[in-house]
Motif scaffolding. Structure first.
Motif, PDB file in Angstrom:
ATOM      1  N   UNK A 164      -8.213 -10.386  -7.108  1.00  0.00           N
ATOM      2  CA  UNK A 164      -7.829 -10.935  -5.800  1.00  0.00           C
ATOM      3  C   UNK A 164      -8.090 -12.433  -5.721  1.00  0.00           C
ATOM      4  N   UNK A 165      -9.282 -12.853  -6.188  1.00  0.00           N
ATOM      5  CA  UNK A 165      -9.610 -14.283  -6.121  1.00  0.00           C
ATOM      6  C   UNK A 165      -8.667 -15.098  -6.991  1.00  0.00           C
ATOM      7  N   UNK A 166      -8.385 -14.607  -8.179  1.00  0.00           N
ATOM      8  CA  UNK A 166      -7.468 -15.300  -9.100  1.00  0.00           C
ATOM      9  C   UNK A 166      -6.091 -15.474  -8.460  1.00  0.00           C
ATOM     10  N   UNK A 167      -5.582 -14.422  -7.788  1.00  0.00           N
ATOM     11  CA  UNK A 167      -4.262 -14.502  -7.160  1.00  0.00           C
ATOM     12  C   UNK A 167      -4.279 -15.455  -5.972  1.00  0.00           C
ATOM     13  N   UNK A 168      -5.386 -15.428  -5.220  1.00  0.00           N
ATOM     14  CA  UNK A 168      -5.468 -16.323  -4.056  1.00  0.00           C
ATOM     15  C   UNK A 168      -5.451 -17.785  -4.487  1.00  0.00           C
ATOM     16  N   UNK A 169      -6.154 -18.097  -5.575  1.00  0.00           N
ATOM     17  CA  UNK A 169      -6.169 -19.477  -6.069  1.00  0.00           C
ATOM     18  C   UNK A 169      -4.783 -19.908  -6.542  1.00  0.00           C
ATOM     19  N   UNK A 171      -0.502 -16.430  -5.116  1.00  0.00           N
ATOM     20  CA  UNK A 171       0.334 -15.269  -5.413  1.00  0.00           C
ATOM     21  C   UNK A 171       0.047 -14.173  -4.396  1.00  0.00           C
ATOM     22  N   UNK A 172       1.086 -13.546  -3.879  1.00  0.00           N
ATOM     23  CA  UNK A 172       0.963 -12.444  -2.931  1.00  0.00           C
ATOM     24  C   UNK A 172       0.999 -11.119  -3.680  1.00  0.00           C
ATOM     25  N   UNK A 173       0.056 -10.214  -3.371  1.00  0.00           N
ATOM     26  CA  UNK A 173       0.020  -8.894  -4.000  1.00  0.00           C
ATOM     27  C   UNK A 173       0.620  -7.873  -3.045  1.00  0.00           C
ATOM     28  N   UNK A 174       1.601  -7.132  -3.536  1.00  0.00           N
ATOM     29  CA  UNK A 174       2.256  -6.075  -2.767  1.00  0.00           C
ATOM     30  C   UNK A 174       1.880  -4.734  -3.404  1.00  0.00           C
ATOM     31  N   UNK A 175       0.834  -4.109  -2.894  1.00  0.00           N
ATOM     32  CA  UNK A 175       0.382  -2.825  -3.444  1.00  0.00           C
ATOM     33  C   UNK A 175      -0.256  -2.003  -2.333  1.00  0.00           C
ATOM     34  N   UNK A 176       0.154  -0.766  -2.229  1.00  0.00           N
ATOM     35  CA  UNK A 176      -0.443   0.201  -1.330  1.00  0.00           C
ATOM     36  C   UNK A 176      -0.686   1.482  -2.108  1.00  0.00           C
ATOM     37  N   UNK A 177      -1.923   1.953  -2.098  1.00  0.00           N
ATOM     38  CA  UNK A 177      -2.256   3.162  -2.847  1.00  0.00           C
ATOM     39  C   UNK A 177      -1.482   4.354  -2.277  1.00  0.00           C
ATOM     40  N   UNK A 178      -0.932   5.203  -3.126  1.00  0.00           N
ATOM     41  CA  UNK A 178      -0.183   6.375  -2.631  1.00  0.00           C
ATOM     42  C   UNK A 178      -1.090   7.335  -1.874  1.00  0.00           C
ATOM     43  N   UNK A 179      -0.520   7.977  -0.871  1.00  0.00           N
ATOM     44  CA  UNK A 179      -1.300   8.923  -0.085  1.00  0.00           C
ATOM     45  C   UNK A 179      -1.672  10.151  -0.894  1.00  0.00           C
ATOM     46  N   UNK A 180      -0.804  10.537  -1.823  1.00  0.00           N
ATOM     47  CA  UNK A 180      -1.091  11.682  -2.682  1.00  0.00           C
ATOM     48  C   UNK A 180      -1.812  11.207  -3.933  1.00  0.00           C
ATOM     49  N   UNK A 181      -2.986  11.755  -4.237  1.00  0.00           N
ATOM     50  CA  UNK A 181      -3.691  11.303  -5.449  1.00  0.00           C
ATOM     51  C   UNK A 181      -2.958  11.757  -6.711  1.00  0.00           C
TER      52      UNK A 181
END
Length: 574
Positions: free
Chosen positions: A432-437, A440-450
């Motif tokens: 996260x820190x590397x992308x913020x520097x 870069x925007x991260x587009x990720x949402x963990x799936x509801x189903x494991x």
């Protein structure tokens, strides 16, 4: 009257003794708790430092093993015309590898110790005749550390010697890779806490404090000899079962420090850390002071209540004879008694208030130390930021530390049942820190189903960290949108797409080859082994990883890496 005063003075003396005893107990308990947290953070920093060097050295080990039997080098062991041309081709090959990997020197040496070709720093006999050469001559990978005398003077170095076997199965030559320790330490100096690596002789070979380099720690007399010959003494003691060192080596090394150690058998060294215990002692002292203040306030309230009760009892004895005439005074005394009861209840609540204050005080103590240090350095904006984040970042800091330790662990356990979404989320947190520097925007949402896969958790996390950081590197310096999108697709096998909005892949066929990189030659970002390593890790899980450019339907821009993994099935655990 005098006897009553003596009794009250005795009670106050006993009460103050009780306050001191309780405060001392709180101090000892608070110090033990703070030391546990300090030890945990120190061990994490020590493990990260050890794994950092072990990981970076492992790249050069892989370099030695992979290049030892290269045809350009093997040609040097054959007879016939064109010896000068073969040597020139071999040295060109070694020079190219040295430029790409940042190695101090590479040398191809015969079994008898004859230098056949080299690139980089000119090596002397101390490098060519080290124990690592004898080890490689026996057919094993030789390792070790020592000093290289080069054009710029003495330099610390780590050595890898990989054997090159002939068709008869015997060692005919070896490839020596020399790693510059100064280069490995770059960017690590002055980080907190003080960490150093000692060899079997007790001499410091690597450290993030320059004054500790080449210092000798004498265990027999708890002495310390610095590089310039100055001698000091280490006063050792135990505090809560932990080893405490007291020493005076300058402003960048704590005078009282928690001494932690970690054996590094692969490097034949011991990693040691000196963690400043002053913050823990200040925090424990602050907790004891708060408890003492609460107890004294509680005692003062009790004293006031007792005095009022005594006054009321005396008044009641007088009122028995003058009840009718002193009715008004009795009512006021009753009102005073009610007020005293309220004060007593408030005193009982003080203990609960003190308990509620302990948690923010611990966070305030930790972040306030950083604020003081930055103020001393004149960094008022950074100090102000630390003060603003005293309470807001404590929970987040605990979660980040838990993820780096898990990621830096040198995983050795077998593959098992791993929840894919958790692994990707951890990788996103780590980067996260590397992308913020990099913006870069991260587009990720963990799936509801494991989704459960068959893999190694740390190794799989390493793959996604590599893919995310590579994507960020690819978009570095470009204008416009910089986004990384991660999506999971469920089927017979689970598939994860990692897509960026960068310039795409120039040569998809070579993207997973070792040392293939689009970065500048000799750059510090890497050696072109990240995707190659990721490829091997995914294959070890029975999966597959591919790279391609985005299609028109996907936006016609950027690269897409797809990781295909085997689903976990209960029969796979049998």
């Amino acid at each position: 009257m005098r006897q009553s005063i003596l009794i009250r003075l005795g009670l106050w003396g006993a009460f103050l003794a009780l306050v001191l005893a309780v405060s001392f107990g709180v101090y000892r308990y608070g110090l033990a708790q703070a030391m546990e947290q300090l030890k945990a953070r120190g061990q994490a920093d020590l493990a990260l430092a050890g794994d950092r060097f072990a990981t970076r050295l492992q790249r050069y080990q892989e370099l030695a093993v992979m290049m030892a039997d290269h045809p350009s080098l093997e040609a040097l062991t054959g007879a016939g015309a064109g010896e000068a041309l073969r040597r020139e081709a071999a040295e060109d090959f070694l020079r190219s590898a040295a430029d790409k990997t940042g190695a101090l020197a590479l040398a191809y040496v015969s079994r008898e110790g004859v230098l056949l070709a080299q690139a980089g720093e000119t090596l002397g006999a101390e490098a060519l005749e080290g124990p690592w050469r004898a080890r490689a001559a026996q057919g094993a990978l030789g390792t070790g550390h020592g000093i290289v005398q080069g054009q710029a003077g003495a330099r610390r170095a780590y050595f890898y010697a990989a054997p090159d076997f002939g068709r008869d199965g015997r060692v005919r030559a070896m490839l020596l890779v020399v790693v510059d320790i100064d280069e490995l330490e770059y960017g690590w100096r002055s980080s907190s806490p003080a960490v150093f690596f000692t060899n079997v002789d007790g001499r410091v070979f690597m450290a993030n404090r320059s004054e500790l380099v080449f210092a000798e720690v004498r265990a027999e007399d708890a002495g310390l000899v610095l590089q310039d010959g100055a001698e000091g003494r280490i006063v050792q003691s135990l505090q809560g079962g932990e080893e405490i060192w007291e020493l005076a080596l300058g402003p960048y090394i704590p005078r009282r420090a928690l001494h932690l150690t970690k054996e590094m058998p692969v490097m034949a060294m011991r990693a040691e850390a000196l963690v400043d215990v002053a913050p823990a002692e200040r925090l424990a002292g602050l907790q004891a002071l708060v408890v003492a203040a609460v107890l004294v306030a509680f005692g003062a309230i009790l004293f006031l209540v007792t005095e009022r009760r005594r006054t009321l009892l005396s008044a009641n004895r007088q009122l028995e004879a003058r009840v009718e005439a002193r009715t008004g005074e009795l009512r006021r005394a009753q009102a005073d008694l009610v007020q005293a009861g309220k004060l007593s209840a408030l005193g009982q609540m003080s203990a609960g208030i003190s308990h509620e204050l302990n948690q923010p005080l611990m966070a305030i103590g930790q972040f306030a130390e950083n604020g003081v240090r930055f103020l001393a350095q004149g960094k008022r904006d950074v100090a102000e930021d630390n003060l603003k984040r005293i309470s807001a970042l404590s929970a987040r800091a605990a979660r980040i530390i838990k993820n780096l330790r898990a990621f830096a662990r040198n995983e050795s356990e077998p593959m098992g049942r791993i929840e894919l979404g958790n692994v990707i989320t951890s990788a996103v947190d780590l980067t996260e820190t590397r992308l913020a520097e990099a913006g870069v925007t991260m587009d990720w949402t963990a799936p509801k189903t494991p989704y459960y896969v068959k893999a190694g958790e740390v190794r799989l996390g390493q793959v996604f960290v590599n893919l995310i950081t590579n994507a960020a590197d690819a978009m570095q310096g470009q204008a416009g949108e910089k986004t990384i999108r991660i999506r999971c697709h469920a089927g017979e096998r689970l598939m994860v797409d990692v897509r960026d909005t960068g310039p795409g892949i120039t040569d998809p066929e070579k993207i997973f080859e070792p040392f293939y990189s689009t970065k500048a030659v000799g750059s510090a970002e890497g050696m072109g082994l990240g995707l190659s390593i990721s490829y091997g890790l995914i294959e070890s899980f029975g999966g597959k990883i591919t790279g391609r450019n985005a299609s028109m339907t996907e936006g016609a821009r950027g690269a897409v890496f797809t990781v295909e993994l085997e689903r976990w099935r209960e029969e796979s655990s049998v």
